[in-house]
Design an enzyme around this catalytic site. Sequence first.
Site, PDB file in Angstrom:
ATOM      1  N   ARG A 103       0.855  -1.188   0.000  1.00  0.00           N
ATOM      2  CA  ARG A 103       0.000   0.000   0.000  1.00  0.00           C
ATOM      3  C   ARG A 103       0.896   1.246   0.000  1.00  0.00           C
ATOM      4  NH1 ARG A 103      -3.591  -1.443   4.400  1.00  0.00           N
ATOM      5  NH2 ARG A 103      -4.811  -2.472   2.802  1.00  0.00           N
TER       6      ARG A 103
ATOM      7  N   ASP B 259       0.796  -8.020   9.038  1.00  0.00           N
ATOM      8  CA  ASP B 259      -0.585  -8.486   9.093  1.00  0.00           C
ATOM      9  C   ASP B 259      -1.335  -8.209  10.394  1.00  0.00           C
ATOM     10  OD1 ASP B 259      -0.033  -9.774   6.523  1.00  0.00           O
ATOM     11  OD2 ASP B 259       0.922 -11.341   7.707  1.00  0.00           O
TER      12      ASP B 259
ATOM     13  N   ASP C 243      -6.880  -9.635  12.411  1.00  0.00           N
ATOM     14  CA  ASP C 243      -6.143 -10.328  11.344  1.00  0.00           C
ATOM     15  C   ASP C 243      -5.172 -11.404  11.826  1.00  0.00           C
ATOM     16  OD1 ASP C 243      -7.517  -8.711   9.545  1.00  0.00           O
ATOM     17  OD2 ASP C 243      -5.964  -7.174   9.577  1.00  0.00           O
TER      18      ASP C 243
ATOM     19  N   GLU D 126      -4.953 -13.971   9.117  1.00  0.00           N
ATOM     20  CA  GLU D 126      -4.123 -13.513   7.998  1.00  0.00           C
ATOM     21  C   GLU D 126      -2.639 -13.644   8.356  1.00  0.00           C
ATOM     22  OE1 GLU D 126      -3.379  -9.456   5.361  1.00  0.00           O
ATOM     23  OE2 GLU D 126      -5.139  -9.568   6.661  1.00  0.00           O
TER      24      GLU D 126
ATOM     25  N   ASP E 132      -2.902  -6.472  13.411  1.00  0.00           N
ATOM     26  CA  ASP E 132      -3.281  -5.085  13.644  1.00  0.00           C
ATOM     27  C   ASP E 132      -4.025  -4.994  14.967  1.00  0.00           C
ATOM     28  OD1 ASP E 132      -2.469  -4.134  10.971  1.00  0.00           O
ATOM     29  OD2 ASP E 132      -4.175  -5.299  10.256  1.00  0.00           O
TER      30      ASP E 132
ATOM     31  N   ASN F 106      -0.356  -1.031  13.265  1.00  0.00           N
ATOM     32  CA  ASN F 106       0.179  -2.111  12.438  1.00  0.00           C
ATOM     33  C   ASN F 106       1.366  -2.748  13.140  1.00  0.00           C
ATOM     34  OD1 ASN F 106      -1.295  -1.676   9.790  1.00  0.00           O
ATOM     35  ND2 ASN F 106      -0.380   0.351  10.076  1.00  0.00           N
TER      36      ASN F 106
ATOM     37  N   ASP G 164       4.691  -4.688   6.562  1.00  0.00           N
ATOM     38  CA  ASP G 164       3.450  -4.926   7.302  1.00  0.00           C
ATOM     39  C   ASP G 164       3.346  -6.423   7.581  1.00  0.00           C
ATOM     40  OD1 ASP G 164       0.665  -5.734   7.637  1.00  0.00           O
ATOM     41  OD2 ASP G 164       0.156  -3.669   7.185  1.00  0.00           O
TER      42      ASP G 164
END
EC number: 3.6.1.15
Length: 176
Positions: free
Chosen positions: A23, A105, A120, A123, A107, A87, A103
Site C-alpha cells: 500500500r 498483518d 487479522d 491472515e 493489527d 500495524n 506490514d
Amino acid sequence: MRFPREGDKIQIHSYKHNGYIHRVWEESTVLKGSQHCIIGGNDRTIVTESDGRTWITREPAICYFHSRHWFNIIGMLRDDGVYYYCNISSPFVWDEEAVKYIDYDLDVKVYPDMTYTILDEDEYEEHSQLMNYPEVIDIILRNNLETLLRWIRQKKGPFAPEFIDEWYERYLTYVR
C-alpha cells in the site's frame, strides 16, 4: 542521509515480507523527523493498493513511526474521538523517497475509550506459512504486540491523552 524535515511532504510505503508493495499513501506532512522517529499528518490523502485500486482517507490522521519498535500507530480524528489503527510491522526506514516498512498483518484497533481489538490473526498465520516468516520474526512480532498493548493500557506515547490533538494542531499550521 538527510531525514525529512518538519513541513516536508513525503510518501508512506507499506510492503509485505516477500518484498512486494502492499500500500502507498500519496502524501503526509512531516511534523517531526529524525533518525529514530517520524510523525506525520494527513487528511484525505490518496492510498493506492497493490492491485492498483485507490481510495481516499476519510479523516485527519497522525502517523507515528519509530526505528526501534516493530509497530506503527495511526491516530484518526473522528467526531466521537480518536481511533487508533496500529500495524505490527518492521521498524521504519527512510531512503529519501519514502517512509517504508514491512506490514506483518497483525493489527490492533483502539477505540476512544481505549478498549482494543486484535485483528487479522488468521491472515498473520496464513502469511507466516506462505512467506516463511522465520521463527525469530515471530518472536519479535509477538513481543512487540505485547509492548504495544502495554502502551495502550498505560496511555503511553501516541496513546497519551493529548498526543494526537497536539500534533494535529501542528499539522493544521501547514494546511491553512
